[in-house]
Scaffold this active site. Structure first.
Site, PDB file in Angstrom:
ATOM      1  N   CYS A 292      34.159  44.570  46.362  1.00 28.77           N
ATOM      2  CA  CYS A 292      35.539  45.069  46.450  1.00 28.77           C
ATOM      3  C   CYS A 292      35.654  46.318  47.319  1.00 28.77           C
ATOM      4  O   CYS A 292      36.515  46.405  48.196  1.00 28.77           O
ATOM      5  CB  CYS A 292      36.118  45.299  45.059  1.00 28.77           C
ATOM      6  SG  CYS A 292      35.346  46.645  44.111  1.00 28.77           S
TER       7      CYS A 292
ATOM      8  N   HIS B  78      37.271  48.641  40.080  1.00 25.91           N
ATOM      9  CA  HIS B  78      37.638  47.587  41.029  1.00 25.91           C
ATOM     10  C   HIS B  78      38.802  48.070  41.880  1.00 25.91           C
ATOM     11  O   HIS B  78      39.701  48.764  41.399  1.00 25.91           O
ATOM     12  CB  HIS B  78      38.040  46.310  40.285  1.00 25.91           C
ATOM     13  CG  HIS B  78      38.178  45.116  41.178  1.00 25.91           C
ATOM     14  ND1 HIS B  78      37.106  44.516  41.809  1.00 25.91           N
ATOM     15  CD2 HIS B  78      39.284  44.410  41.571  1.00 25.91           C
ATOM     16  CE1 HIS B  78      37.540  43.490  42.539  1.00 25.91           C
ATOM     17  NE2 HIS B  78      38.842  43.415  42.415  1.00 25.91           N
TER      18      HIS B  78
ATOM     19  N   HIS C  82      41.706  41.191  47.545  1.00 24.29           N
ATOM     20  CA  HIS C  82      40.484  41.820  47.045  1.00 24.29           C
ATOM     21  C   HIS C  82      39.311  40.854  47.124  1.00 24.29           C
ATOM     22  O   HIS C  82      39.482  39.644  47.310  1.00 24.29           O
ATOM     23  CB  HIS C  82      40.688  42.296  45.600  1.00 24.29           C
ATOM     24  CG  HIS C  82      40.815  41.181  44.599  1.00 24.29           C
ATOM     25  ND1 HIS C  82      40.109  41.154  43.422  1.00 24.29           N
ATOM     26  CD2 HIS C  82      41.579  40.053  44.585  1.00 24.29           C
ATOM     27  CE1 HIS C  82      40.421  40.066  42.721  1.00 24.29           C
ATOM     28  NE2 HIS C  82      41.317  39.386  43.408  1.00 24.29           N
TER      29      HIS C  82
END
Length: 204
Positions: A104, A156, A168
């Site tokens: 990510c 994240h 993402h």
């Protein structure tokens, strides 16, 4: 697969160089109608690579169709279209380029470095200290959105596209994709958003 990626990159390069998609010139920043209950735009954006390719190459698109074209600055548009060219790239823990794969934070670092010349920290928790805090109802395309997915805050990160959707690199076995921040999984893990200063910022 390689041919499809080349086609997507060609479209993105054309958009960045010309500022247009088909017959549409990218919109100047403006206010966008939002849903009064969710705070997100009511228009619907594509959710698959094929859908985005069709969206980007369609000749009859109006600014009203999407938050992405309606509320993003020119530099945010450039960054978003470049980010979208990486749809389908495989997830790789520690990955920081499209050939090896992305995690990510690797995806976010790659996109912002290549488009805005910003070198972000390696970890999502560190990236969360960059820029300024943005409330959920004030999100704009290009903002960074953060979630708690590993039982720790800001574990994240993704790039907000507009209309409640973000791009993402999800997790092991996955690929770079688009999802909604409004589904229960992401709502329950929401940690906040940050906005980075844009080069030659046109949003002021």
């Amino acid at each position: 697969m390689a041919l499809q990626k080349i086609k997507r990159l060609s479209v993105v390069f054309f958009v960045i160089m010309t500022g247009s998609i088909g017959n549409l010139t990218l919109a100047e920043p403006r206010n966008v109608p939002v849903n009064s209950t969710s705070g997100t735009a009511s228009s619907k954006l594509p959710t698959t690579p094929a859908g985005w390719e069709e969206f980007m190459t369609a000749g009859e698109i109006t600014p009203e169709k999407t938050t992405l074209l309606g509320s993003a600055t020119e530099r945010a548009n450039e960054m978003i279209f470049y980010a979208l060219s990486h749809l389908g790239v495989r997830y790789k823990y520690g990955g920081d380029n499209p050939d090896k794969g992305f995690d990510c934070s690797g995806l976010v670092r790659w996109v912002f470095n290549r488009t805005w010349g910003i070198m972000l920290p390696r970890r999502s928790e560190q990236i969360a200290d960059a820029g300024k805090e943005v409330s959920r109802d004030q999100l704009r395309p290009g903002d960074l959105v953060f979630f708690n997915t590993l039982r720790r805050a800001y574990s994240h990160v993704g790039i907000y596209l507009g209309d409640g959707r973000f791009l993402h690199a999800p997790s092991s076995g996955g690929q770079v994709r688009i999802e909604s921040i409004d589904i229960p999984y992401w709502q329950q893990r929401w940690n906040g958003a940050r906005r980075l200063d844009q080069p030659n910022d046109l949003s002021q």
